[in-house]
Structures are given as C-alpha cells and as structure tokens.
Design an enzyme around this catalytic site. Structure first.
Site, PDB file in Angstrom:
ATOM      1  N   ASP A 122       5.945  -0.285  -8.378  1.00  0.00           N
ATOM      2  CA  ASP A 122       5.369  -1.619  -8.460  1.00  0.00           C
ATOM      3  C   ASP A 122       5.084  -1.957  -9.921  1.00  0.00           C
ATOM      4  O   ASP A 122       4.529  -1.133 -10.662  1.00  0.00           O
ATOM      5  CB  ASP A 122       4.070  -1.691  -7.652  1.00  0.00           C
ATOM      6  CG  ASP A 122       3.680  -3.132  -7.344  1.00  0.00           C
ATOM      7  OD1 ASP A 122       4.572  -3.953  -7.127  1.00  0.00           O
ATOM      8  OD2 ASP A 122       2.473  -3.418  -7.311  1.00  0.00           O
ATOM      9  N   HIS A 129      -0.879 -13.490 -14.368  1.00  0.00           N
ATOM     10  CA  HIS A 129      -1.697 -12.571 -13.581  1.00  0.00           C
ATOM     11  C   HIS A 129      -2.376 -11.543 -14.484  1.00  0.00           C
ATOM     12  O   HIS A 129      -3.587 -11.302 -14.379  1.00  0.00           O
ATOM     13  CB  HIS A 129      -0.822 -11.864 -12.545  1.00  0.00           C
ATOM     14  CG  HIS A 129      -1.533 -10.762 -11.812  1.00  0.00           C
ATOM     15  ND1 HIS A 129      -2.577 -10.997 -10.943  1.00  0.00           N
ATOM     16  CD2 HIS A 129      -1.360  -9.410 -11.824  1.00  0.00           C
ATOM     17  CE1 HIS A 129      -3.007  -9.854 -10.448  1.00  0.00           C
ATOM     18  NE2 HIS A 129      -2.285  -8.875 -10.971  1.00  0.00           N
ATOM     19  N   GLU A 195      -1.512  -9.211  -2.731  1.00  0.00           N
ATOM     20  CA  GLU A 195      -0.742  -9.469  -3.950  1.00  0.00           C
ATOM     21  C   GLU A 195       0.599 -10.060  -3.519  1.00  0.00           C
ATOM     22  O   GLU A 195       1.415  -9.360  -2.908  1.00  0.00           O
ATOM     23  CB  GLU A 195      -0.557  -8.196  -4.784  1.00  0.00           C
ATOM     24  CG  GLU A 195      -1.848  -7.733  -5.433  1.00  0.00           C
ATOM     25  CD  GLU A 195      -1.636  -6.683  -6.513  1.00  0.00           C
ATOM     26  OE1 GLU A 195      -0.529  -6.117  -6.581  1.00  0.00           O
ATOM     27  OE2 GLU A 195      -2.582  -6.439  -7.287  1.00  0.00           O
ATOM     28  N   GLU A 197       4.125 -10.885  -3.992  1.00  0.00           N
ATOM     29  CA  GLU A 197       5.146 -10.323  -4.879  1.00  0.00           C
ATOM     30  C   GLU A 197       6.546 -10.566  -4.329  1.00  0.00           C
ATOM     31  O   GLU A 197       6.723 -11.011  -3.191  1.00  0.00           O
ATOM     32  CB  GLU A 197       4.936  -8.820  -5.048  1.00  0.00           C
ATOM     33  CG  GLU A 197       3.559  -8.422  -5.561  1.00  0.00           C
ATOM     34  CD  GLU A 197       3.506  -6.958  -5.974  1.00  0.00           C
ATOM     35  OE1 GLU A 197       4.586  -6.369  -6.239  1.00  0.00           O
ATOM     36  OE2 GLU A 197       2.396  -6.402  -6.025  1.00  0.00           O
ATOM     37  N   ASP A 229       1.607  -6.514  -1.574  1.00  0.00           N
ATOM     38  CA  ASP A 229       1.048  -5.218  -1.954  1.00  0.00           C
ATOM     39  C   ASP A 229      -0.461  -5.264  -1.749  1.00  0.00           C
ATOM     40  O   ASP A 229      -1.221  -5.563  -2.664  1.00  0.00           O
ATOM     41  CB  ASP A 229       1.408  -4.914  -3.413  1.00  0.00           C
ATOM     42  CG  ASP A 229       1.023  -3.502  -3.817  1.00  0.00           C
ATOM     43  OD1 ASP A 229       1.128  -2.609  -2.956  1.00  0.00           O
ATOM     44  OD2 ASP A 229       0.643  -3.293  -4.974  1.00  0.00           O
ATOM     45  N   ARG A 233      -9.661  -3.563  -3.907  1.00  0.00           N
ATOM     46  CA  ARG A 233     -10.082  -3.692  -5.304  1.00  0.00           C
ATOM     47  C   ARG A 233     -11.272  -2.801  -5.655  1.00  0.00           C
ATOM     48  O   ARG A 233     -11.376  -2.321  -6.797  1.00  0.00           O
ATOM     49  CB  ARG A 233     -10.441  -5.160  -5.598  1.00  0.00           C
ATOM     50  CG  ARG A 233      -9.314  -6.147  -5.398  1.00  0.00           C
ATOM     51  CD  ARG A 233      -8.137  -5.869  -6.299  1.00  0.00           C
ATOM     52  NE  ARG A 233      -7.117  -6.912  -6.186  1.00  0.00           N
ATOM     53  CZ  ARG A 233      -5.923  -6.851  -6.750  1.00  0.00           C
ATOM     54  NH1 ARG A 233      -5.583  -5.806  -7.471  1.00  0.00           N
ATOM     55  NH2 ARG A 233      -5.063  -7.831  -6.586  1.00  0.00           N
ATOM     56  N   GLN A 236      -9.915   0.732  -5.907  1.00  0.00           N
ATOM     57  CA  GLN A 236      -9.063   0.758  -7.097  1.00  0.00           C
ATOM     58  C   GLN A 236      -9.892   0.820  -8.378  1.00  0.00           C
ATOM     59  O   GLN A 236      -9.591   1.586  -9.299  1.00  0.00           O
ATOM     60  CB  GLN A 236      -8.164  -0.475  -7.111  1.00  0.00           C
ATOM     61  CG  GLN A 236      -7.223  -0.567  -8.300  1.00  0.00           C
ATOM     62  CD  GLN A 236      -6.423  -1.869  -8.306  1.00  0.00           C
ATOM     63  OE1 GLN A 236      -6.592  -2.726  -7.436  1.00  0.00           O
ATOM     64  NE2 GLN A 236      -5.562  -2.020  -9.283  1.00  0.00           N
ATOM     65  N   LYS A 249      -4.126   1.362  -3.346  1.00  0.00           N
ATOM     66  CA  LYS A 249      -2.851   0.672  -3.136  1.00  0.00           C
ATOM     67  C   LYS A 249      -1.979   1.330  -2.060  1.00  0.00           C
ATOM     68  O   LYS A 249      -1.149   0.665  -1.448  1.00  0.00           O
ATOM     69  CB  LYS A 249      -2.043   0.679  -4.444  1.00  0.00           C
ATOM     70  CG  LYS A 249      -2.680  -0.088  -5.588  1.00  0.00           C
ATOM     71  CD  LYS A 249      -2.358  -1.554  -5.477  1.00  0.00           C
ATOM     72  CE  LYS A 249      -2.669  -2.285  -6.761  1.00  0.00           C
ATOM     73  NZ  LYS A 249      -2.263  -3.704  -6.702  1.00  0.00           N
ATOM     74  N   THR A 253       2.000  -1.446   2.199  1.00  0.00           N
ATOM     75  CA  THR A 253       2.729  -2.492   1.488  1.00  0.00           C
ATOM     76  C   THR A 253       3.639  -3.154   2.508  1.00  0.00           C
ATOM     77  O   THR A 253       4.444  -2.470   3.153  1.00  0.00           O
ATOM     78  CB  THR A 253       3.579  -1.908   0.345  1.00  0.00           C
ATOM     79  OG1 THR A 253       2.735  -1.231  -0.587  1.00  0.00           O
ATOM     80  CG2 THR A 253       4.354  -3.003  -0.373  1.00  0.00           C
ATOM     81  N   GLU A 357      -7.928 -13.267  -8.293  1.00  0.00           N
ATOM     82  CA  GLU A 357      -7.843 -14.392  -9.228  1.00  0.00           C
ATOM     83  C   GLU A 357      -8.342 -15.685  -8.610  1.00  0.00           C
ATOM     84  O   GLU A 357      -9.046 -16.464  -9.253  1.00  0.00           O
ATOM     85  CB  GLU A 357      -6.391 -14.578  -9.673  1.00  0.00           C
ATOM     86  CG  GLU A 357      -5.786 -13.398 -10.392  1.00  0.00           C
ATOM     87  CD  GLU A 357      -4.290 -13.542 -10.492  1.00  0.00           C
ATOM     88  OE1 GLU A 357      -3.817 -14.192 -11.442  1.00  0.00           O
ATOM     89  OE2 GLU A 357      -3.579 -13.033  -9.588  1.00  0.00           O
TER      90      GLU A 357
END
Length: 409
Positions: A122, A129, A195, A197, A229, A233, A236, A249, A253, A357
């Site tokens: 990834d 971002h 996420e 992607e 993904d 948080r 992480q 993570k 996925t 975000e």
C-alpha cells in the site's frame, strides 16, 4: 406480443457497455464451489469460459478457469486478443444465439475474490492526503516528510486479509493509548476509518534482481479495482512508530469483485501533476510516450449518504512510478500481486478520502441523516463507486466496493 429485448441491448451510455468489459469470478446460487470467470456487460455476467467453448475460441482453456490466474499470467498480447474476442462476442449480431443463454443477471449470482492475492503493498501517493495528515499530527512542522516528493512511500500489508466487496468487516481490537492516558488499554478500536483507494493488479511477474522500468508498466499490470483500506486509527497511532502500519491496517482490505483492464481506460489517461523538481532517472516520467495519470472520479458513501468525491487525477505519484519504486531494489513481482494507491484526496474539503481528514481527526463530525459521525460505528455500510471518461463521451464504470462494520468478536 412485443419482441423481448436482449440483455445485450443496453441503454445508451451504460457504464458497463462493450467499451468496458471488466473481469470477475462468479458462481451460480447454490453452487459456490463451481466458480467461473465472468465478464460484466450491463447488468449481466457473461460466462466467459462457456462462451469461448460455444464459439470454438482458442482462448477457451484460458477462460474456463475458477479464477483469473491463468489469464493474468498469459501476458499483454493475450490480454489484448481476449478482450478483442469478448468485444466481438457481445457486439456482433451473429453471436447472439450462442451468447444470450450464457448471460446471468448480476443479482442472481455470487461474486468472489477474482484472483489469488500474492503480495499486497500500500502506497501514500496523494499529496493532498499526505499534507492533511501532516497538518493533523504535526501542526507546527512541515506537513510532508523530507522524502515524500522524492519517492513513492509504501509499506507491505497482509495479503491474506484482502476480501471481496460485500464481506462484513469485524471491528478490530488492539492496544491503544490516547495522549492523556497513563498507560495503554486493550479493546475494540474507537477510531475505525476508511481509505478510498485504487488497487492495481499485477499479471505477469518479474525476475528477482531485475527492476521493472516505468516503460514496462503495462507489460506487468493487468488492470485496476477500487479498494478500501480499512484503518484503525487509534491502534495505528500507538503502534506505528518506528516501523509503520501493522495491526491497525492488517485486519481487512476490501476490493471490488470486478477488475477493469487497463485497455478500457485509454480515454482516461492524463498527465500527472507538475513536479517541483526533477526526479531521479528511474522515476522520471517526463519522457514517457503515454501519460501516466488517470482521471478516475470516486464517490464515498456511508449508509447511502454521499460524503466525499475524491479525484484520482490529482495523485502526485502514478501507478507506473509506484511499480518502479516497488521493484527498484530488485524485489520480484508475482502474478496476483496487488498494490494500493493510498488514500485518494483532492484539494477541497468534500474531496477527502478518509474520515480522519473529513472530520479532522474527530474535531468536525459529519452530519449524516442517521446521526453524526467522527469515525465508523457498528452497522455502518461504506460504499465506494467510481467512473472514468471512456471513448466517444462514454463513461467506464468501476465495480463498487462495499463493506459493513460488525461488532468486535
């Protein structure tokens, strides 16, 4: 009686028309073990292996498989020739009598992960971002790390937890420690995120010790899919220093059940954003004959409510540059390797591809019809959709990727 229309008579502008033809793997209801390669046309799936057999195609053995592995490893010439044959099968009137009985409504079949994932990498390729994340976590420093504009940053993920769209996602548990906590605690993540992607699927592998050059990208990469993904948080944030993402993570996925071949996206090719300075030669794409960027329009919905529209056209690093970086040290590719672009985010607030975000790490909750959200709650369903410009003003639809959050076990 009026003549019944054919499934091949598509509405004008159908994003899954003959100009698209993404690949997937399906089984008939009640027969999950009997998996077949399928091609989407409109709201139907064509049994590609059966079609090849019925028409006496030399590609029958390649397509009469339980997944895409044989096709992926066959190489670019075979990819082109099979696509040409499929286009003829669904557009030439003389083939209709053979093809129509082999079409199945999408809602009547079960879709599966269409390939065996070999390795999963990834990346972190969106400048918007990366800048937003830097501003959130390093408000008094440079939002971008010193290496960010010199190379595509990535990490190796867990291939065994890549799941097909529609698979439930169990809320992960792990250690977390808020800045105000005296010690870490263990429990379900309270900052579960998405996420948005794009994932790129490798068809032909490469020899160990021989890097893949930018110009060889299309000899190795078969196509792309939407990818989510999922990210815890809080887990992480506590674990990632100094070695990077791990348990925050690796739990899941999600990828689309449909793989859009690169050949379907010729009209979506664009130049990537301008660079601030020359790159090292192995990443310098200014001399490439084909522009390396892609104009993909992504939409993110939570429980049916649109929350963001990230534009892939703004990505700083291209898919070819990511592949070059992934192999520049001599690491080899394998059929079924998958690599993600990293979160796609645009320059505007409504174009951010993660809740981190969109809510600025929980400071600004989203106001949804079923309540406010900072991060995902149990029962939430996240759906990514996308389209790209196609030939003659058409749109190329990308298969959606969706997942529902279920409580920690």
């Amino acid at each position: 009686m009026p003549e019944q229309s054919s499934p091949l008579d598509l509405a004008e502008g159908d994003p899954f028309g003959p100009h698209n033809l993404p690949y997937g793997v399906f089984s008939m209801t009640g027969h999950p073990a009997e998996r077949r390669v399928g091609v989407r046309i409109g709201n139907h799936v064509l049994d590609a292996g059966a079609a090849a057999h019925a028409l006496g195609s030399p590609y029958a053995q390649l397509l009469a498989q339980p997944d895409l592995t044989a096709l992926l490893s066959a190489g670019r010439t075979a990819w082109r020739d099979v696509r040409r044959a499929l286009t003829a099968w669904v557009t030439v009137p003389a083939h209709r009598a053979d093809i129509e009985p082999l079409l199945h409504p999408v809602e009547s079949v079960t879709l599966h992960l269409p390939y065996q994932v070999a390795d999963y990498v990834d990346f972190y390729a969106s400048e918007n971002h990366a800048t937003n994340v830097g501003r959130i976590f390093r408000p008094d420093g440079d939002p971008l790390t010193p290496n960010w504009k010199h190379l595509p940053i990535g990490y190796h993920g867990r291939s065994g937890t890549v799941v097909v769209s529609g698979t439930d996602v169990v809320r992960p548990a792990g250690q977390r420690k808020a800045p105000s906590d005296a010690a870490p605690v263990f429990g379900p993540s309270v900052k579960l995120d998405i996420e948005a992607e794009v994932g790129f699927l490798v068809g032909v592998g490469s020899e160990q010790g021989r890097p893949v050059a930018l110009g060889d990208f299309r000899d190795h990469v078969f196509g792309l899919s939407l990818l989510n993904d999922w990210s815890a948080r809080d887990i992480q944030a506590w674990e990632y220093v100094p070695l990077g993402p791990f348990l925050g993570k690796s739990f899941a996925t999600s990828v689309s059940a449909w793989v859009t071949p690169l050949e379907a996206l010729e009209a979506a090719r664009i130049a990537p954003p301008a660079r601030d300075f020359p790159l090292l030669p192995y990443l310098e794409d200014g001399g490439e004959e084909e522009p390396g960027g892609l104009d993909l329009r992504i939409a993110v919905s939570i429980n049916g409510q649109l929350v963001a529209e990230p534009p892939f056209a703004t990505m700083y690093w291209t898919a070819a540059q990511m592949l070059a970086q992934m192999t520049v040290n001599g690491a080899s590719l394998r059929t079924g390797d998958l690599y993600g672009s990293g979160t796609v985010s645009g320059s505007e607030a409504g174009q951010r591809g993660s809740l981190l975000e969109l809510t600025w790490n929980g400071r600004d909750p989203l106001d949804l019809p079923d309540g406010k959200r900072t991060f995902l709650e149990d029962g939430d369903t996240v759906t990514l959709t996308a389209w790209a410009p196609g030939p003659h003003g058409t749109r190329v639809g990308l298969g959606e990727v969706t997942g529902r959050i279920v409580p920690a076990s």
